[in-house]
Motif scaffolding. Structure first.
Motif, PDB file in Angstrom:
ATOM      1  N   ILE A  85       2.028  -4.133  -8.544  1.00 52.31           N
ATOM      2  CA  ILE A  85       0.738  -4.743  -8.255  1.00 52.31           C
ATOM      3  C   ILE A  85      -0.233  -3.728  -7.658  1.00 52.31           C
ATOM      4  O   ILE A  85       0.163  -2.744  -7.047  1.00 52.31           O
ATOM      5  CB  ILE A  85       0.854  -5.978  -7.328  1.00 52.31           C
ATOM      6  N   PHE A  86      -1.513  -4.015  -7.851  1.00 54.79           N
ATOM      7  CA  PHE A  86      -2.606  -3.139  -7.444  1.00 54.79           C
ATOM      8  C   PHE A  86      -3.533  -3.980  -6.570  1.00 54.79           C
ATOM      9  O   PHE A  86      -4.315  -4.790  -7.070  1.00 54.79           O
ATOM     10  CB  PHE A  86      -3.326  -2.633  -8.697  1.00 54.79           C
ATOM     11  N   THR A 132      16.039  -5.877  -5.469  1.00 55.57           N
ATOM     12  CA  THR A 132      14.763  -6.542  -5.708  1.00 55.57           C
ATOM     13  C   THR A 132      13.755  -6.077  -4.667  1.00 55.57           C
ATOM     14  O   THR A 132      13.699  -6.597  -3.545  1.00 55.57           O
ATOM     15  CB  THR A 132      14.907  -8.072  -5.661  1.00 55.57           C
ATOM     16  N   VAL A 133      12.995  -5.077  -5.051  1.00 56.70           N
ATOM     17  CA  VAL A 133      11.945  -4.535  -4.199  1.00 56.70           C
ATOM     18  C   VAL A 133      10.662  -4.484  -5.015  1.00 56.70           C
ATOM     19  O   VAL A 133      10.607  -3.817  -6.052  1.00 56.70           O
ATOM     20  CB  VAL A 133      12.295  -3.123  -3.683  1.00 56.70           C
ATOM     21  N   TYR A 134       9.654  -5.202  -4.558  1.00 59.94           N
ATOM     22  CA  TYR A 134       8.336  -5.136  -5.176  1.00 59.94           C
ATOM     23  C   TYR A 134       7.508  -4.113  -4.409  1.00 59.94           C
ATOM     24  O   TYR A 134       7.728  -3.873  -3.230  1.00 59.94           O
ATOM     25  CB  TYR A 134       7.649  -6.501  -5.131  1.00 59.94           C
ATOM     26  N   ALA A 135       6.529  -3.514  -5.095  1.00 58.89           N
ATOM     27  CA  ALA A 135       5.726  -2.486  -4.440  1.00 58.89           C
ATOM     28  C   ALA A 135       4.298  -2.533  -4.953  1.00 58.89           C
ATOM     29  O   ALA A 135       4.048  -2.755  -6.138  1.00 58.89           O
ATOM     30  CB  ALA A 135       6.331  -1.105  -4.671  1.00 58.89           C
ATOM     31  N   GLU A 136       3.389  -2.311  -4.034  1.00 58.41           N
ATOM     32  CA  GLU A 136       1.952  -2.353  -4.294  1.00 58.41           C
ATOM     33  C   GLU A 136       1.340  -0.993  -3.977  1.00 58.41           C
ATOM     34  O   GLU A 136       1.790  -0.290  -3.077  1.00 58.41           O
ATOM     35  CB  GLU A 136       1.329  -3.421  -3.379  1.00 58.41           C
ATOM     36  N   THR A 137       0.311  -0.633  -4.727  1.00 64.49           N
ATOM     37  CA  THR A 137      -0.529   0.487  -4.349  1.00 64.49           C
ATOM     38  C   THR A 137      -1.979   0.044  -4.415  1.00 64.49           C
ATOM     39  O   THR A 137      -2.267  -1.096  -4.797  1.00 64.49           O
ATOM     40  CB  THR A 137      -0.258   1.729  -5.221  1.00 64.49           C
ATOM     41  N   CYS A 138      -2.903   0.929  -4.037  1.00 61.59           N
ATOM     42  CA  CYS A 138      -4.295   0.534  -3.832  1.00 61.59           C
ATOM     43  C   CYS A 138      -5.258   1.574  -4.401  1.00 61.59           C
ATOM     44  O   CYS A 138      -4.906   2.753  -4.542  1.00 61.59           O
ATOM     45  CB  CYS A 138      -4.562   0.357  -2.337  1.00 61.59           C
ATOM     46  N   PRO A 139      -6.493   1.167  -4.705  1.00 56.61           N
ATOM     47  CA  PRO A 139      -7.426   2.067  -5.401  1.00 56.61           C
ATOM     48  C   PRO A 139      -7.771   3.332  -4.637  1.00 56.61           C
ATOM     49  O   PRO A 139      -7.987   4.388  -5.247  1.00 56.61           O
ATOM     50  CB  PRO A 139      -8.668   1.190  -5.620  1.00 56.61           C
ATOM     51  N   GLN A 140      -7.825   3.252  -3.294  1.00 55.97           N
ATOM     52  CA  GLN A 140      -8.265   4.420  -2.533  1.00 55.97           C
ATOM     53  C   GLN A 140      -7.367   5.631  -2.735  1.00 55.97           C
ATOM     54  O   GLN A 140      -7.818   6.778  -2.620  1.00 55.97           O
ATOM     55  CB  GLN A 140      -8.365   4.090  -1.040  1.00 55.97           C
ATOM     56  N   TYR A 141      -6.110   5.389  -3.060  1.00 56.69           N
ATOM     57  CA  TYR A 141      -5.177   6.507  -3.213  1.00 56.69           C
ATOM     58  C   TYR A 141      -5.323   7.209  -4.563  1.00 56.69           C
ATOM     59  O   TYR A 141      -4.676   8.230  -4.804  1.00 56.69           O
ATOM     60  CB  TYR A 141      -3.743   6.022  -3.011  1.00 56.69           C
ATOM     61  N   PHE A 142      -6.183   6.673  -5.435  1.00 62.64           N
ATOM     62  CA  PHE A 142      -6.375   7.254  -6.762  1.00 62.64           C
ATOM     63  C   PHE A 142      -7.720   7.956  -6.909  1.00 62.64           C
ATOM     64  O   PHE A 142      -7.934   8.673  -7.887  1.00 62.64           O
ATOM     65  CB  PHE A 142      -6.246   6.162  -7.825  1.00 62.64           C
ATOM     66  N   VAL A 143      -8.633   7.741  -5.963  1.00 60.24           N
ATOM     67  CA  VAL A 143      -9.965   8.357  -6.088  1.00 60.24           C
ATOM     68  C   VAL A 143     -10.384   9.145  -4.854  1.00 60.24           C
ATOM     69  O   VAL A 143     -11.336   9.931  -4.914  1.00 60.24           O
ATOM     70  CB  VAL A 143     -11.047   7.292  -6.415  1.00 60.24           C
ATOM     71  N   HIS A 177       0.803  -1.243   0.000  1.00 56.82           N
ATOM     72  CA  HIS A 177       0.000   0.000   0.000  1.00 56.82           C
ATOM     73  C   HIS A 177       0.833   1.291   0.000  1.00 56.82           C
ATOM     74  O   HIS A 177       0.703   2.142   0.890  1.00 56.82           O
ATOM     75  CB  HIS A 177      -1.045   0.014   1.110  1.00 56.82           C
ATOM     76  N   VAL A 178       1.671   1.451  -1.019  1.00 53.12           N
ATOM     77  CA  VAL A 178       2.394   2.711  -1.202  1.00 53.12           C
ATOM     78  C   VAL A 178       1.373   3.798  -1.538  1.00 53.12           C
ATOM     79  O   VAL A 178       0.601   3.672  -2.491  1.00 53.12           O
ATOM     80  CB  VAL A 178       3.441   2.588  -2.322  1.00 53.12           C
ATOM     81  N   SER A 179       1.389   4.889  -0.760  1.00 53.17           N
ATOM     82  CA  SER A 179       0.315   5.871  -0.876  1.00 53.17           C
ATOM     83  C   SER A 179       0.746   7.222  -1.412  1.00 53.17           C
ATOM     84  O   SER A 179      -0.105   8.052  -1.739  1.00 53.17           O
ATOM     85  CB  SER A 179      -0.331   6.079   0.499  1.00 53.17           C
ATOM     86  N   CYS A 180       2.059   7.473  -1.480  1.00 55.35           N
ATOM     87  CA  CYS A 180       2.485   8.845  -1.757  1.00 55.35           C
ATOM     88  C   CYS A 180       3.767   8.885  -2.584  1.00 55.35           C
ATOM     89  O   CYS A 180       4.515   7.903  -2.663  1.00 55.35           O
ATOM     90  CB  CYS A 180       2.702   9.607  -0.449  1.00 55.35           C
TER      91      CYS A 180
END
Length: 468
Positions: free
Chosen positions: A312-313, A259-270, A240-243
């Motif tokens: 990933i999302f 090797t670092v994977y990172a995810e973000t989430c829909p709430q941070y886009f709307v 959940h990267v937000s910023c």
């Protein structure tokens, strides 16, 4: 189970789209191509729709205790919401009891899912107390089908919080065990101090949840986790990267070849900080961690998805009712349960804002929701791909479907939706789990308990090979 032929659609994968039919036999995809033999098969007309691999959500919290309460969605309601959004597999978090074992956590979560899951699932384990017994137990996780460990750098003063030495030692042990460590990266010490200071001033409104968790504390913890993983020689997943500030730390790690994977989430886009600052207590509906940010962070996050810094999302589906749960923090923002529903809205948000907004391609959409999820979470090639031998998890996606969200047309068990009144353009019309129809035109058909536990094995895909 018989044969099913998906005919007339456009197969959309992480590599692009092409016209082809898909033949399913005995829960598996048996062929992809043209002029496939329909003899003995039920034919599903996919004309005008995209045929996609079932979406995977590697970040959900079903029936999870938090802050003295329990998430509103159990495995029945939560997986109903997920399949209605096109998700056919989730990976949920089993939390270690402070004095318990990792296997005990898994058994507890198996019990929560049994007889309720409408879709397939895997389990992470979240370590809350790194005892010598737990250290000795970590290497046994792969044989139990578990390939990921969660460490919380936030929530100081609760059992979830981990000190740096525990994070570092977990990274070392997991590296040797072939297990991926994922982190909730926020500086728990600073947040605790800022929270105490805000409350002592009488600043109790929901918006202070964000003001006591500024972007800098996420960026600092993200960098710290990345550097600790670098010293340990271990891969890392930052969830959940937000910023923009936290994403910049991920980007710098990639420039170093880490090797670092990172995810973000829909709430941070709307949603944004302005939603937290709504009049009265209404902002409590938008309290999640990391918190919602100022809108200017969205463009950098989109660039992260475009460039591959974010692979990933996930939804971070962690739903609490407004009445009786969010209201626990009426006089103290720190007591508002942290989390939003999002499993049902995740894919439609990404399509509406991303694909229709000309920010990402259709192939990137599949990669972020399915293929990269499968690779990073140890489900590939059984999941996340339309190819012979893969599970027949299939989403028929209508790019022209229009849906306006209301609390009444959601499939979860929450008394509100932060997406109320939002109109999505594009969505699933039919969803199949291992070849069985589980959702069609707004109705969940999959039976409770039909979902299966899926064993996972982390193989450490290179960053570039996991991207479109």
């Amino acid at each position: 189970m018989g044969r099913t032929l998906f005919s007339g659609g456009t197969v959309m994968t992480a590599d692009g789209g092409y016209r082809a039919d898909v033949l399913v036999e005995d829960e598996k995809i048996s062929a992809v191509g043209t002029n496939l033999n329909p003899e003995g098969a039920e034919v599903v007309d996919a004309t005008g729709r995209l045929v996609m691999p079932g979406f995977i959500d590697g970040h959900t919290h079903m029936d999870m205790p938090f802050g003295g309460t329990m998430t509103a969605d159990d495995w029945h309601a939560g997986t109903r919401a997920a399949i209605a959004g096109g998700t056919t597999t989730i990976v949920d978090f089993s939390l270690q009891d402070a004095e318990g074992t990792l296997d005990g956590a898994l058994q507890t979560w198996f019990g929560k899912a049994e007889g309720k899951a409408h879709i397939d699932y895997g389990l992470h384990v979240a370590i809350t107390n790194l005892t010598e017994e737990i250290k000795a137990e970590i290497p046994s996780l792969p044989e139990k089908g578990v390939s990921t460990i969660k460490i919380f750098m936030a929530y100081k003063g609760t059992p979830l919080y981990s000190e740096d030495d525990d994070l570092f030692e977990t990274l070392q042990i997991a590296r040797d065990a072939g297990v991926l460590v994922m982190v909730h990266a926020e500086n728990g010490d600073v947040i605790a101090r800022l929270t105490d200071q805000a409350l002592s001033r009488g600043d109790t409104a929901p918006r202070f949840h964000a003001l006591t968790r500024p972007p800098e504390v996420e960026a600092e913890a993200t960098n710290r986790a990345i550097r600790l993983a670098e010293v340990a020689g271990a891969p890392l997943l930052v969830v959940h990267v937000s910023c923009a500030a936290a994403l910049a730390e991920v980007h710098r790690a990639h420039e170093r070849g880490q090797t670092v994977y990172a995810e973000t989430c829909p709430q941070y886009f709307v949603f944004s900080y302005s939603d937290l600052a709504r009049e009265g207590f209404e902002g409590a509906k938008y309290v999640c961690s990391p918190p919602l940010r100022d809108e200017w962070n969205r463009d950098p996050l989109w660039r992260g998805l475009q460039s591959g810094d974010l692979q990933i999302f996930g939804s971070d589906h962690c739903a609490f009712n407004y009445e009786g749960q969010k209201e626990l923090g009426l006089d103290d923002f720190s007591k508002i349960p942290n989390g939003l529903p999002g499993a049902e809205e995740r894919a439609m948000t990404l399509w509406t804002e991303g694909v229709r907004g000309d920010r990402i391609s259709e192939a990137q959409f599949v990669s972020l929701l399915s293929t990269n999820q499968a690779r990073i979470h140890g489900l590939y090639p059984r999941k996340g791909v339309i190819a012979p031998g893969a599970d027949a998890d299939i989403v028929l996606w209508d790019p022209d479907l229009t849906m306006t969200v209301t609390a009444e047309n959601r499939h979860g068990n929450v008394d509100y939706t932060p997406y109320e009144g939002m109109t999505f353009h594009g969505g699933p019309t039919e969803v199949y789990v291992r070849g069985r129809l589980g959702y069609k035109d707004g109705e969940v058909i999959a039976e409770a308990g039909s979902g299966r536990f899926i064993e996972r094995s982390f193989e450490g895909p290179a960053i570039k090979s996991a991207l479109v």
